[in-house]
Write a protein that holds these residues in place. Structure first.
Motif, PDB file in Angstrom:
ATOM      1  N   SER A  34       0.803  -1.210   0.000  1.00 51.83           N
ATOM      2  CA  SER A  34       0.000   0.000   0.000  1.00 51.83           C
ATOM      3  C   SER A  34       0.844   1.273   0.000  1.00 51.83           C
ATOM      4  CB  SER A  34      -0.922   0.019   1.220  1.00 51.83           C
ATOM      5  OG  SER A  34      -0.135   0.033   2.395  1.00 51.83           O
ATOM      6  N   ALA A  35       2.140   1.158   0.216  1.00 47.97           N
ATOM      7  CA  ALA A  35       3.008   2.322   0.276  1.00 47.97           C
ATOM      8  C   ALA A  35       3.680   2.544  -1.065  1.00 47.97           C
ATOM      9  CB  ALA A  35       4.070   2.119   1.354  1.00 47.97           C
ATOM     10  N   PRO A  36       3.972   3.815  -1.390  1.00 50.57           N
ATOM     11  CA  PRO A  36       4.690   4.078  -2.630  1.00 50.57           C
ATOM     12  C   PRO A  36       6.092   3.498  -2.553  1.00 50.57           C
ATOM     13  CG  PRO A  36       4.569   6.055  -1.288  1.00 50.57           C
ATOM     14  CD  PRO A  36       3.719   5.006  -0.615  1.00 50.57           C
ATOM     15  N   ALA A  37       6.683   3.207  -3.701  1.00 53.51           N
ATOM     16  CA  ALA A  37       8.011   2.590  -3.749  1.00 53.51           C
ATOM     17  C   ALA A  37       9.035   3.428  -3.007  1.00 53.51           C
ATOM     18  CB  ALA A  37       8.433   2.386  -5.194  1.00 53.51           C
ATOM     19  N   SER A  38       8.919   4.759  -3.047  1.00 50.66           N
ATOM     20  CA  SER A  38       9.890   5.618  -2.392  1.00 50.66           C
ATOM     21  C   SER A  38       9.801   5.542  -0.876  1.00 50.66           C
ATOM     22  CB  SER A  38       9.705   7.063  -2.850  1.00 50.66           C
ATOM     23  OG  SER A  38       8.418   7.518  -2.485  1.00 50.66           O
ATOM     24  N   ALA A  39       8.731   4.984  -0.329  1.00 51.96           N
ATOM     25  CA  ALA A  39       8.576   4.920   1.124  1.00 51.96           C
ATOM     26  C   ALA A  39       9.610   4.013   1.761  1.00 51.96           C
ATOM     27  CB  ALA A  39       7.172   4.457   1.481  1.00 51.96           C
ATOM     28  N   SER A  40      10.166   3.068   1.028  1.00 50.18           N
ATOM     29  CA  SER A  40      11.129   2.141   1.606  1.00 50.18           C
ATOM     30  C   SER A  40      12.416   2.838   2.011  1.00 50.18           C
ATOM     31  CB  SER A  40      11.409   1.000   0.640  1.00 50.18           C
ATOM     32  OG  SER A  40      12.016   1.507  -0.527  1.00 50.18           O
ATOM     33  N   ILE A  41      12.663   4.042   1.522  1.00 54.50           N
ATOM     34  CA  ILE A  41      13.886   4.751   1.874  1.00 54.50           C
ATOM     35  C   ILE A  41      13.606   5.995   2.711  1.00 54.50           C
ATOM     36  CG2 ILE A  41      15.205   3.888  -0.079  1.00 54.50           C
ATOM     37  CD1 ILE A  41      14.623   6.555  -1.498  1.00 54.50           C
ATOM     38  N   GLN A  42      12.386   6.191   3.150  1.00 48.12           N
ATOM     39  CA  GLN A  42      12.028   7.371   3.919  1.00 48.12           C
ATOM     40  C   GLN A  42      12.315   7.174   5.398  1.00 48.12           C
ATOM     41  OE1 GLN A  42      11.113  10.264   2.617  1.00 48.12           O
ATOM     42  NE2 GLN A  42      11.216   9.377   0.590  1.00 48.12           N
ATOM     43  N   VAL A  43      12.567   8.266   6.084  1.00 44.71           N
ATOM     44  CA  VAL A  43      12.761   8.236   7.527  1.00 44.71           C
ATOM     45  C   VAL A  43      11.401   8.307   8.214  1.00 44.71           C
ATOM     46  CG1 VAL A  43      15.040   9.293   7.399  1.00 44.71           C
ATOM     47  CG2 VAL A  43      13.027  10.740   7.624  1.00 44.71           C
ATOM     48  N   TYR A  54       2.617  12.123   3.440  1.00 44.83           N
ATOM     49  CA  TYR A  54       2.563  10.887   4.212  1.00 44.83           C
ATOM     50  C   TYR A  54       3.117  11.114   5.609  1.00 44.83           C
ATOM     51  CZ  TYR A  54       2.165   8.619  -0.356  1.00 44.83           C
ATOM     52  OH  TYR A  54       1.763   8.239  -1.606  1.00 44.83           O
ATOM     53  N   TYR A  55       2.701  10.235   6.533  1.00 48.05           N
ATOM     54  CA  TYR A  55       3.324  10.162   7.854  1.00 48.05           C
ATOM     55  C   TYR A  55       3.761   8.725   8.049  1.00 48.05           C
ATOM     56  CZ  TYR A  55       4.480  11.060  12.675  1.00 48.05           C
ATOM     57  OH  TYR A  55       5.173  11.206  13.844  1.00 48.05           O
ATOM     58  N   ASN A  56       5.055   8.508   8.260  1.00 48.94           N
ATOM     59  CA  ASN A  56       5.595   7.170   8.463  1.00 48.94           C
ATOM     60  C   ASN A  56       5.802   6.969   9.963  1.00 48.94           C
ATOM     61  OD1 ASN A  56       6.735   4.661   8.182  1.00 48.94           O
ATOM     62  ND2 ASN A  56       8.680   5.399   7.381  1.00 48.94           N
ATOM     63  N   HIS A  57       4.944   6.148  10.590  1.00 47.52           N
ATOM     64  CA  HIS A  57       5.041   5.875  12.026  1.00 47.52           C
ATOM     65  C   HIS A  57       5.939   4.663  12.231  1.00 47.52           C
ATOM     66  CE1 HIS A  57       4.157   5.517  16.182  1.00 47.52           C
ATOM     67  NE2 HIS A  57       3.318   4.504  16.078  1.00 47.52           N
ATOM     68  N   CYS A  58       7.034   4.853  12.934  1.00 42.07           N
ATOM     69  CA  CYS A  58       8.016   3.782  13.133  1.00 42.07           C
ATOM     70  C   CYS A  58       7.856   3.064  14.468  1.00 42.07           C
ATOM     71  CB  CYS A  58       9.429   4.353  13.024  1.00 42.07           C
ATOM     72  SG  CYS A  58       9.781   4.991  11.379  1.00 42.07           S
ATOM     73  N   ASP A  60       5.530   1.085  17.592  1.00 41.00           N
ATOM     74  CA  ASP A  60       4.537   0.018  17.623  1.00 41.00           C
ATOM     75  C   ASP A  60       3.212   0.445  18.252  1.00 41.00           C
ATOM     76  OD1 ASP A  60       6.181  -1.901  16.382  1.00 41.00           O
ATOM     77  OD2 ASP A  60       7.221  -2.250  18.279  1.00 41.00           O
ATOM     78  N   ALA A  61       3.234   1.440  19.119  1.00 45.21           N
ATOM     79  CA  ALA A  61       2.032   1.868  19.832  1.00 45.21           C
ATOM     80  C   ALA A  61       1.254   2.898  19.016  1.00 45.21           C
ATOM     81  CB  ALA A  61       2.421   2.459  21.173  1.00 45.21           C
ATOM     82  N   PRO A  62      -0.078   2.931  19.165  1.00 48.25           N
ATOM     83  CA  PRO A  62      -0.888   3.941  18.482  1.00 48.25           C
ATOM     84  C   PRO A  62      -0.541   5.351  18.980  1.00 48.25           C
ATOM     85  CG  PRO A  62      -2.264   2.182  19.372  1.00 48.25           C
ATOM     86  CD  PRO A  62      -0.888   1.984  19.920  1.00 48.25           C
ATOM     87  N   ILE A  63      -0.634   6.322  18.079  1.00 50.12           N
ATOM     88  CA  ILE A  63      -0.317   7.714  18.420  1.00 50.12           C
ATOM     89  C   ILE A  63      -1.327   8.660  17.783  1.00 50.12           C
ATOM     90  CG2 ILE A  63       2.167   7.302  18.651  1.00 50.12           C
ATOM     91  CD1 ILE A  63       2.461   8.664  15.845  1.00 50.12           C
ATOM     92  N   TRP A  64      -1.318   9.889  18.253  1.00 51.25           N
ATOM     93  CA  TRP A  64      -2.012  10.992  17.598  1.00 51.25           C
ATOM     94  C   TRP A  64      -0.947  11.879  16.955  1.00 51.25           C
ATOM     95  CZ3 TRP A  64      -7.120  11.421  16.901  1.00 51.25           C
ATOM     96  CH2 TRP A  64      -7.969  10.699  17.736  1.00 51.25           C
ATOM     97  N   ARG A  82       2.349   0.793  13.107  1.00 54.93           N
ATOM     98  CA  ARG A  82       3.569   1.055  12.343  1.00 54.93           C
ATOM     99  C   ARG A  82       3.260   1.118  10.852  1.00 54.93           C
ATOM    100  NH1 ARG A  82       9.077   0.056  13.191  1.00 54.93           N
ATOM    101  NH2 ARG A  82       8.610  -0.609  15.307  1.00 54.93           N
ATOM    102  N   GLY A  83       3.935   2.012  10.140  1.00 50.13           N
ATOM    103  CA  GLY A  83       3.829   2.064   8.691  1.00 50.13           C
ATOM    104  C   GLY A  83       3.492   3.441   8.160  1.00 50.13           C
ATOM    105  N   VAL A  84       3.299   3.495   6.861  1.00 50.73           N
ATOM    106  CA  VAL A  84       3.065   4.737   6.136  1.00 50.73           C
ATOM    107  C   VAL A  84       1.570   4.994   6.007  1.00 50.73           C
ATOM    108  CG1 VAL A  84       3.416   5.918   3.934  1.00 50.73           C
ATOM    109  CG2 VAL A  84       5.219   4.462   4.862  1.00 50.73           C
ATOM    110  N   THR A  85       1.148   6.224   6.340  1.00 47.43           N
ATOM    111  CA  THR A  85      -0.242   6.636   6.232  1.00 47.43           C
ATOM    112  C   THR A  85      -0.341   7.838   5.303  1.00 47.43           C
ATOM    113  OG1 THR A  85      -0.698   5.886   8.478  1.00 47.43           O
ATOM    114  CG2 THR A  85      -2.257   7.451   7.520  1.00 47.43           C
ATOM    115  N   ASP A  86      -1.229   7.764   4.328  1.00 51.44           N
ATOM    116  CA  ASP A  86      -1.518   8.889   3.433  1.00 51.44           C
ATOM    117  C   ASP A  86      -2.318   9.908   4.241  1.00 51.44           C
ATOM    118  OD1 ASP A  86      -2.791  10.629   1.625  1.00 51.44           O
ATOM    119  OD2 ASP A  86      -3.100   9.068   0.137  1.00 51.44           O
TER     120      ASP A  86
END
Length: 105
Positions: A34-43, A54-58, A60-64, A82-86
């Motif tokens: 579900s993430a764009p290919a460029s997301a694999s190299i994003q911080v 996008y917001y990439n949450h690294c 494990d716990a839910p956040i606001w 965890r993961g990338v959110t549009d």
């Protein structure tokens, strides 16, 4: 050769040497479906492409997070895992940042 010409020549040679020392290829882990290919190299955190923010949450716990929109007030958004959110179009979103922990999703 003038003093400025010698400095410029030295800078060009240094740049060429550094370029020759740089690796020619990088290996990246495959991106999630579900993430764009460029997301694999994003911080972690906020980033945008030419079209989407996008917001990439690294963690494990839910956040606001707080999403700063180009027009209108900032808004909170819950990120459940965890993961990338549009979070919107690149032209509509200026920034986003962690605010506080969220209850379990």
């Amino acid at each position: 050769m003038t003093k400025h010409g010698a400095i410029l020549s030295g800078a060009v040679l240094l740049g060429a040497a550094l370029t020759a020392m740089a690796p020619t290829a990088a290996v990246a882990a495959p991106a999630a479906a579900s993430a764009p290919a460029s997301a694999s190299i994003q911080v972690c955190g906020f980033y945008e492409t030419h079209a989407t923010a996008y917001y990439n949450h690294c963690g494990d716990a839910p956040i606001w997070i707080v999403v700063d929109y180009a027009s209108g007030p900032n808004q909170y958004r819950q990120i459940c895992g965890r993961g990338v959110t549009d979070i919107g179009g690149a032209g509509a979103v200026d920034n986003a940042w962690y605010s506080h922990p969220a209850p379990a999703c």
